[in-house]
Structure formats: C-alpha cells, structure tokens
Motif scaffolding. Sequence first.
Motif, PDB file in Angstrom:
ATOM      1  N   LYS A  89       0.805  -1.223   0.000  1.00 35.27           N
ATOM      2  CA  LYS A  89       0.000   0.000   0.000  1.00 35.27           C
ATOM      3  C   LYS A  89       0.838   1.272   0.000  1.00 35.27           C
ATOM      4  O   LYS A  89       0.308   2.354  -0.246  1.00 35.27           O
ATOM      5  N   ARG A  90       2.137   1.143   0.281  1.00 35.03           N
ATOM      6  CA  ARG A  90       2.939   2.348   0.394  1.00 35.03           C
ATOM      7  C   ARG A  90       4.339   2.121  -0.144  1.00 35.03           C
ATOM      8  O   ARG A  90       4.923   1.047   0.019  1.00 35.03           O
ATOM      9  N   ASP A  91       4.880   3.149  -0.805  1.00 41.67           N
ATOM     10  CA  ASP A  91       6.271   3.137  -1.231  1.00 41.67           C
ATOM     11  C   ASP A  91       7.131   3.741  -0.129  1.00 41.67           C
ATOM     12  O   ASP A  91       6.809   4.805   0.417  1.00 41.67           O
ATOM     13  N   ILE A  92       8.219   3.069   0.179  1.00 40.91           N
ATOM     14  CA  ILE A  92       9.124   3.493   1.248  1.00 40.91           C
ATOM     15  C   ILE A  92      10.464   3.886   0.626  1.00 40.91           C
ATOM     16  O   ILE A  92      10.999   3.162  -0.223  1.00 40.91           O
ATOM     17  N   ASN A  93      10.997   5.016   1.062  1.00 41.90           N
ATOM     18  CA  ASN A  93      12.289   5.487   0.564  1.00 41.90           C
ATOM     19  C   ASN A  93      13.379   5.264   1.600  1.00 41.90           C
ATOM     20  O   ASN A  93      13.133   5.401   2.811  1.00 41.90           O
ATOM     21  N   GLY A  94      14.569   4.935   1.113  1.00 43.14           N
ATOM     22  CA  GLY A  94      15.671   4.720   2.038  1.00 43.14           C
ATOM     23  C   GLY A  94      17.018   4.709   1.348  1.00 43.14           C
ATOM     24  O   GLY A  94      17.139   5.032   0.151  1.00 43.14           O
ATOM     25  N   TRP A  95      18.034   4.356   2.124  1.00 49.52           N
ATOM     26  CA  TRP A  95      19.399   4.206   1.625  1.00 49.52           C
ATOM     27  C   TRP A  95      19.885   2.797   1.930  1.00 49.52           C
ATOM     28  O   TRP A  95      19.732   2.304   3.048  1.00 49.52           O
ATOM     29  N   TYR A  96      20.491   2.182   0.954  1.00 50.24           N
ATOM     30  CA  TYR A  96      21.106   0.871   1.139  1.00 50.24           C
ATOM     31  C   TYR A  96      22.616   1.053   1.047  1.00 50.24           C
ATOM     32  O   TYR A  96      23.137   1.569   0.051  1.00 50.24           O
ATOM     33  N   ILE A  97      23.312   0.652   2.114  1.00 49.02           N
ATOM     34  CA  ILE A  97      24.768   0.804   2.197  1.00 49.02           C
ATOM     35  C   ILE A  97      25.385  -0.591   2.090  1.00 49.02           C
ATOM     36  O   ILE A  97      25.340  -1.370   3.054  1.00 49.02           O
ATOM     37  N   PRO A  98      25.934  -0.953   0.935  1.00 48.73           N
ATOM     38  CA  PRO A  98      26.448  -2.315   0.759  1.00 48.73           C
ATOM     39  C   PRO A  98      27.815  -2.498   1.410  1.00 48.73           C
ATOM     40  O   PRO A  98      28.660  -1.598   1.391  1.00 48.73           O
ATOM     41  N   ALA A  99      27.999  -3.673   1.992  1.00 47.58           N
ATOM     42  CA  ALA A  99      29.316  -4.077   2.496  1.00 47.58           C
ATOM     43  C   ALA A  99      29.942  -5.029   1.475  1.00 47.58           C
ATOM     44  O   ALA A  99      29.244  -5.649   0.674  1.00 47.58           O
ATOM     45  N   GLU A 100      31.231  -5.136   1.512  1.00 49.89           N
ATOM     46  CA  GLU A 100      31.931  -5.941   0.511  1.00 49.89           C
ATOM     47  C   GLU A 100      31.699  -7.435   0.734  1.00 49.89           C
ATOM     48  O   GLU A 100      32.009  -7.971   1.794  1.00 49.89           O
ATOM     49  N   ARG A 101      31.110  -8.079  -0.268  1.00 49.32           N
ATOM     50  CA  ARG A 101      30.881  -9.527  -0.264  1.00 49.32           C
ATOM     51  C   ARG A 101      30.251 -10.006   1.042  1.00 49.32           C
ATOM     52  O   ARG A 101      30.727 -10.926   1.685  1.00 49.32           O
ATOM     53  N   SER A 102      29.147  -9.352   1.423  1.00 42.54           N
ATOM     54  CA  SER A 102      28.476  -9.713   2.673  1.00 42.54           C
ATOM     55  C   SER A 102      27.029 -10.100   2.402  1.00 42.54           C
ATOM     56  O   SER A 102      26.346  -9.471   1.585  1.00 42.54           O
ATOM     57  N   ASN A 103      26.580 -11.149   3.084  1.00 42.63           N
ATOM     58  CA  ASN A 103      25.164 -11.520   3.029  1.00 42.63           C
ATOM     59  C   ASN A 103      24.489 -11.310   4.385  1.00 42.63           C
ATOM     60  O   ASN A 103      23.468 -11.914   4.691  1.00 42.63           O
ATOM     61  N   LYS A 104      25.080 -10.422   5.180  1.00 49.55           N
ATOM     62  CA  LYS A 104      24.500 -10.039   6.473  1.00 49.55           C
ATOM     63  C   LYS A 104      24.008  -8.592   6.363  1.00 49.55           C
ATOM     64  O   LYS A 104      24.725  -7.734   5.840  1.00 49.55           O
ATOM     65  N   THR A 105      22.822  -8.334   6.875  1.00 45.10           N
ATOM     66  CA  THR A 105      22.248  -6.991   6.755  1.00 45.10           C
ATOM     67  C   THR A 105      21.627  -6.560   8.073  1.00 45.10           C
ATOM     68  O   THR A 105      20.934  -7.341   8.730  1.00 45.10           O
ATOM     69  N   ILE A 106      21.886  -5.304   8.427  1.00 44.20           N
ATOM     70  CA  ILE A 106      21.216  -4.671   9.566  1.00 44.20           C
ATOM     71  C   ILE A 106      20.215  -3.657   9.032  1.00 44.20           C
ATOM     72  O   ILE A 106      20.556  -2.798   8.212  1.00 44.20           O
ATOM     73  N   VAL A 107      18.971  -3.784   9.472  1.00 44.14           N
ATOM     74  CA  VAL A 107      17.912  -2.838   9.132  1.00 44.14           C
ATOM     75  C   VAL A 107      17.734  -1.902  10.319  1.00 44.14           C
ATOM     76  O   VAL A 107      17.410  -2.355  11.428  1.00 44.14           O
ATOM     77  N   LEU A 108      17.956  -0.607  10.098  1.00 47.88           N
ATOM     78  CA  LEU A 108      17.818   0.378  11.170  1.00 47.88           C
ATOM     79  C   LEU A 108      16.380   0.910  11.194  1.00 47.88           C
ATOM     80  O   LEU A 108      15.870   1.381  10.173  1.00 47.88           O
ATOM     81  N   SER A 109      15.752   0.837  12.352  1.00 41.27           N
ATOM     82  CA  SER A 109      14.353   1.221  12.533  1.00 41.27           C
ATOM     83  C   SER A 109      14.305   2.447  13.448  1.00 41.27           C
ATOM     84  O   SER A 109      14.458   2.334  14.666  1.00 41.27           O
ATOM     85  N   HIS A 110      14.095   3.617  12.840  1.00 36.89           N
ATOM     86  CA  HIS A 110      14.179   4.864  13.604  1.00 36.89           C
ATOM     87  C   HIS A 110      12.938   5.097  14.462  1.00 36.89           C
ATOM     88  O   HIS A 110      11.914   4.437  14.317  1.00 36.89           O
ATOM     89  N   GLY A 111      13.058   6.068  15.347  1.00 35.89           N
ATOM     90  CA  GLY A 111      12.010   6.323  16.315  1.00 35.89           C
ATOM     91  C   GLY A 111      11.001   7.377  15.876  1.00 35.89           C
ATOM     92  O   GLY A 111      11.086   7.956  14.790  1.00 35.89           O
TER      93      GLY A 111
END
Length: 332
Positions: A89-111
């Motif tokens: 129902k909604r488009d969300i805008n953000g920034w994706y910061i890639p790490a080198e050859r990594s399949n681990k991701t942290i999603v930051l959830s602001h307040g």
Amino acid sequence: MSTTTGSNAPLSQTNDTPAELSPGLVRFKHIILALVLSVVFFLIFCFIALHAYIAWVLSNPTVAPLYSNPKLAKDMNYESVTFHSIDGKRDINGWYIPAERSNKTIVLSHGYGANREETWVPMYDIAHYAHNMNFNVLMFDYGFASQTSKEVATGGKEEKRQLLGAIEHVKQRGAKQIVVWGFSMGAGTALQAGLETKDVDAMILDSSFLLEPDTLYHNIHNQINLPRHPSLEILELLFPVLNGTSLDQIPYNEVKKNDYPFPTLFIHGTRDDKAPYPIAEKIASNQTHPDSDSWIVENAHHELIFREHPREYLRRVSTFLGKLQSPDNAGM
C-alpha cells in the motif's frame, strides 16, 4: 362562663397559596441557569478539544528534513532505494549501504518524531559501526517521516508493515542474516513485526517504546497534568478518527508476554522519561533464547545511551552480534 365548642368553634383562617414570583425574578433565574449551563458545556468542549489537539499532534509529529547522506556523513557509498510495504500500500524510501561480499544486513528502525538520520542517536555513527562490522545497512523513513507523501503515525500498526517490507527488500537483495536494530518506537515496531515474520535472525532494541495505555498517559502527563480518567477514554475514542488506529489494534499485551524465537538485546536507561524501563525488563525476562540479553543502564536517558556510554554500548552490541551463527554455516 360559657365556652364554644364543636362546629360552633371559630376557625382561624390561613392562606396556603405560595406567593407568586414576579416575572422579572423568573427571567433572572432562567438567565443564571442558562449561563451556568453555557459555562459547563464550554468547559466540556474545551476539555475534549484539548484532547483532540493532543491526539492530532501525536498522530502528526513534526519531522525535520534530511540534511545529509551516508557519503557526506561517514564516507560510505550507498544507493537510494524505494520498496513497498509488505501489504503493497505504500512506497518506502531509504538508503542501502552495501558491504563488501556480505550476506548479512542490519535494518535500522528509527524512532517517533525522527527520520532515518535520527541525529540524537546518532544514526550515522550506528550505520558506520555496522558497516565496519561487514554488515550491509538499510536506513529508511517510516511513513510519518516521509518528505514526499507523509502519513500519520499509528504507533506501529502501519509502521510494522513498512518494516516488514524493509525486511523483505533486503531478503530479496540476498541477505541470509537479518538483524533489526530499533530505537524508541522503532524498537516497539520491531517487536510487533517480530510477531509476524520468520525472516529476522536477531533484534537490538534501544529504549523500546511500546504504545499502550500506560505509556501513552505517562508521556501526556509529562507535558500536561491531565487526569488519567477520562483522558485515556477520550483519546481512545479520538485516535481512530484522527489516525485510523485504535489502541486495541496494537498487540502490546502479546508483545509483553511473547518469547521470541530469535536472540534479542534490550538496551534501556533507568532515567528514560518516555518509555519506562520496567516494560523493557518485563519483555526481556520472557526471553529464553540462550543468546538473548539485556542491559539496563543506570541514569541513562531515552535514546541517548550510545552518546552517554559509547564504548560499553558498542562492546555489548559487538558481543551480541558475535554470538550469531554465521549465515554461511546456517543449516549445516
């Protein structure tokens, strides 16, 4: 000497008819009654109007515009991304910061009342730390913080769908290990989303704010001295009108008793004036995962624990993240 008795006795005559009020006095009484009722109804109207204003302000927080980006702030390369909330129902805008050859991701959830930069945390420092730990990082804006199509804040009802969309987005980008790192209402939203997803491998929850009657009144009482009742009842009637959300739609009771299947790290200050720390303690005490932990910091404030204790903060987070199973070894 003779006396008169019986029916021949003289009777004293008395007038039992009440004296009639003059027309002027009746008119005066009506005027006084009308004035009293007018004042009473005016005060009731003002009382309800005050609560309507409070509900409107809470539903429409003022959020500053973005002032920087990961490249300018911390020299991190990034991509501007747009993805859908999980319900589409909604488009969300953000920034994706890639790490080198990594399949681990942290999603930051602001307040609440902030955007993806959340300067008082400060979020760029958190993102930079996560990136240095070889995590990809996703920073995004909830609907109430959007610069293009702002929506009302709903205490997590809609925000959890947006967070679940963020989780799905990084999953589609190849993430095999997903950690949600939430702050304040972003942490409370993460806990709500955690009830509905199996794609999260861990959560870091800083100053968790969970919208419920107690925390709602606690925050209102910090600003203005209103009675708990009927203030809560009035607000519960107004919220569905102003932001489409009833407190009954926030699963706060389920969150407070749930034992999450993934490890959680609760970080909270005892001088938190927005989210009382006993709630975080209660939720943390329910967790049975061997890698779950909590850090209740004496005299620390809401969302300022990293600023106040940066070295100990990162040490504990690093220890927590270090216990996570490598995604390359998962299922082996």
